[in-house]
Motif scaffolding. Structure first.
Motif, PDB file in Angstrom:
ATOM      1  N   THR A 143       0.786  -1.221   0.000  1.00  0.00           N
ATOM      2  CA  THR A 143       0.000   0.000   0.000  1.00  0.00           C
ATOM      3  C   THR A 143       0.822   1.276   0.000  1.00  0.00           C
ATOM      4  N   ASN A 145       3.604   2.536  -1.574  1.00  0.00           N
ATOM      5  CA  ASN A 145       4.094   3.203  -2.780  1.00  0.00           C
ATOM      6  C   ASN A 145       3.030   3.309  -3.858  1.00  0.00           C
ATOM      7  N   GLN A 146       3.116   4.378  -4.636  1.00  0.00           N
ATOM      8  CA  GLN A 146       2.304   4.478  -5.834  1.00  0.00           C
ATOM      9  C   GLN A 146       2.828   3.481  -6.866  1.00  0.00           C
ATOM     10  N   SER A 158       6.692  -0.257  -8.963  1.00  0.00           N
ATOM     11  CA  SER A 158       6.398   0.626  -7.847  1.00  0.00           C
ATOM     12  C   SER A 158       7.213   1.897  -7.988  1.00  0.00           C
ATOM     13  N   GLN A 161       8.600   6.689  -2.858  1.00  0.00           N
ATOM     14  CA  GLN A 161       7.751   7.420  -1.922  1.00  0.00           C
ATOM     15  C   GLN A 161       8.623   8.171  -0.916  1.00  0.00           C
ATOM     16  N   PHE A 184       2.216  12.874  -1.541  1.00  0.00           N
ATOM     17  CA  PHE A 184       1.340  11.986  -2.300  1.00  0.00           C
ATOM     18  C   PHE A 184       1.413  12.356  -3.769  1.00  0.00           C
ATOM     19  N   ASP A 186      -0.188  11.599  -7.636  1.00  0.00           N
ATOM     20  CA  ASP A 186      -1.295  11.003  -8.382  1.00  0.00           C
ATOM     21  C   ASP A 186      -0.795   9.823  -9.209  1.00  0.00           C
ATOM     22  N   ARG A 187      -1.681   8.900  -9.466  1.00  0.00           N
ATOM     23  CA  ARG A 187      -1.349   7.785 -10.347  1.00  0.00           C
ATOM     24  C   ARG A 187      -1.355   8.252 -11.797  1.00  0.00           C
ATOM     25  N   ASP A 245      -5.621   6.794  -0.565  1.00  0.00           N
ATOM     26  CA  ASP A 245      -5.500   5.586  -1.387  1.00  0.00           C
ATOM     27  C   ASP A 245      -4.687   5.906  -2.629  1.00  0.00           C
ATOM     28  N   ARG A 246      -3.671   5.079  -2.912  1.00  0.00           N
ATOM     29  CA  ARG A 246      -2.846   5.294  -4.095  1.00  0.00           C
ATOM     30  C   ARG A 246      -3.617   5.014  -5.382  1.00  0.00           C
ATOM     31  N   TYR A 284      -9.667  10.181  -5.203  1.00  0.00           N
ATOM     32  CA  TYR A 284      -8.674   9.622  -4.292  1.00  0.00           C
ATOM     33  C   TYR A 284      -9.231   9.690  -2.872  1.00  0.00           C
TER      34      TYR A 284
END
Length: 440
Positions: A143, A145-146, A158, A161, A184, A186-187, A245-246, A284
């Motif tokens: 959970t 790392n993005q 991955s 972070q 944080f 964004d994906r 949440d990633r 998110y």
């Protein structure tokens, strides 16, 4: 889409990050490295790799914007340095990937940190990758790392972070790790040209964050222990994550009020079902996740389990992967090793949560490792959807040529005849590829 865990230790771990905070991380690491008691470098290593991949899609993409059958070229690479001081270690790595045909890719600092070692404890400051999980088919507890998911069919990627990580030895083969996650990201979301994607396209320009822009301080903790149990050895890990949440949910804009709060009364099942006809946005959400990992081993047999209880958008859902691995050693005149694995994957999240295709699936895989100087490796796996009979196949063969070059042939296949299945959109996205990687 790819076997993870122990088998994928043989593959490269490509990663990514943004330059907006890279300078700050490097400066922090250099200041820590030059602190009193850490001035004299004792050891320095430098290395890296360059990878060129030629991928062939035998069929045109099904979705609008996707390319026709033909070749794509993907370039990737990484550079890493490690300097050991009297009281710690300074690590700096950069990596990146670029698809010359679609323009997709990333650039990142997966690891850029200084780690100070004390008596029974250590402190890490900077960017790092923290892998959690013990399964091969899917990592439900991983959970921190993005991830880079645009090209998730071959590697589990991955991204770095930024964090402050304190690790404390508790004795009896036990360690407590605490993480303060200070940024944080964004994906990276699919574009119209992306293969193996959802038919629904969203942009981070429209992103909504439950926690005020997604820039709040996140917290994570993990306890690990190893001990004897039931005539074998047991590895146990308990984890907790509290933060953004990633993975974003894809929701109709009417479901989210401007302040970032999810409006359940407005978000009906019919709206979710008709997302392709509505304006959708990435959401998110605030996530709390409790994780459990166990590995019981005796001889060549391993029984594995990882499970997570997640709470987001006023909903609690459960995910787990349970399975077994067995290794056959001493095969052939060179004493090669064959490892086989079987797992069951389950997830009961609703459609308001981030999309997963691993809700009720079986994973079967193998890894054949040659005991030779060329590092020969053959890997393969199959995902089978219990409800729809859809399948995903992965296979690869790799071998070194000389001391500095590795060649790999890989294939990815999708079989989904049911148009109602989530994999139906990827029916034409099977491919084969050839990669040459140069190490220096």
């Amino acid at each position: 889409m790819v076997m993870t865990g122990a088998m994928t230790a043989l593959t490269k771990a490509a990663t990514g990050a943004r330059t907006a905070w890279s300078g700050g991380i490097l400066a922090t690491c250099l200041l820590a490295a030059t602190a009193p008691g850490a001035l004299r470098a004792q050891d320095f290593t430098f290395g890296g790799s360059l990878d060129a991949t030629l991928r062939y899609y035998p069929e045109d993409g099904l979705l609008r914007g996707q390319g026709d059958a033909g070749f794509q070229t993907i370039i990737s690479g990484e550079l890493d340095t490690r300097t050991r001081f009297e009281s710690g270690t300074l690590v700096f790595e950069v990596s990146g990937l670029y698809n010359t045909d679609t323009g997709e890719g990333y650039a990142d600092i997966p690891r850029g940190y200084y780690q100070y070692f004390g008596d029974g404890w250590d402190l890490l400051v900077g960017s790092n990758i923290e892998y959690w999980g013990v399964s091969e088919g899917n990592r439900v507890v991983d959970t921190v790392n993005q991830r880079y998911t645009i090209d998730q069919t071959v590697d589990y990627i991955s991204l770095g972070q930024p964090m402050v990580n304190f690790n404390l030895s508790l004795g009896l083969n036990s360690t407590l790790s605490v993480f303060g996650l200070v940024y944080f990201r964004d994906r990276d979301l699919n574009t119209a040209e992306t293969r193996f994607r959802s038919p629904i396209l969203v942009s981070n320009n429209d992103a909504v964050y439950e926690e005020g822009g997604g820039r709040n301080f996140d917290f994570a903790a993990r306890f690990r222990s190893s001990f004897d149990a039931l005539w074998g050895g047991m590895d146990l890990a308990l984890s907790y994550f509290d933060g953004t949440d990633r993975a974003p949910s894809t929701l109709p804009s009417i479901c989210v009020v401007p302040t970032g709060v999810f409006d359940r009364s407005s978000c009906t099942t019919d709206l979710i079902d008709n997302l392709p006809d509505l304006h959708a946005l990435p959401y998110y959400a605030k996530l709390r996740r409790w994780g459990l990992e166990t590995v019981w081993s005796r001889g060549s047999l391993q029984l594995t389990f990882e499970g997570a209880i997640s709470n987001a958008i006023d909903e609690t859902y459960y995910s787990y992967v349970a399975g077994a691995q067995y290794s056959f050693g001493g095969i052939g005149p060179t004493g090669d090793t064959l490892t086989v694995v079987g797992e069951y994957l389950y997830d009961n999240r609703s459609r308001i949560q981030p999309l997963t295709i691993y809700d009720d699936d079986v994973f079967l895989g193998f890894a054949y490792t040659g005991n030779d100087v060329q590092g020969t490796a053959v890997r393969g796996g199959m995902y089978y959807d219990v409800n729809s009979d859809a399948q995903i196949y992965t296979a690869s063969y790799s071998r070194r040529i000389g001391d500095a070059v590795r060649v790999e042939v890989a294939a990815f296949g999708v079989n989904s005849a049911d148009t109602r299945d989530p994999l139906a959109f990827a029916q034409n996205d099977s491919f084969v590829q050839l990669s040459l990687e140069y190490f220096f």
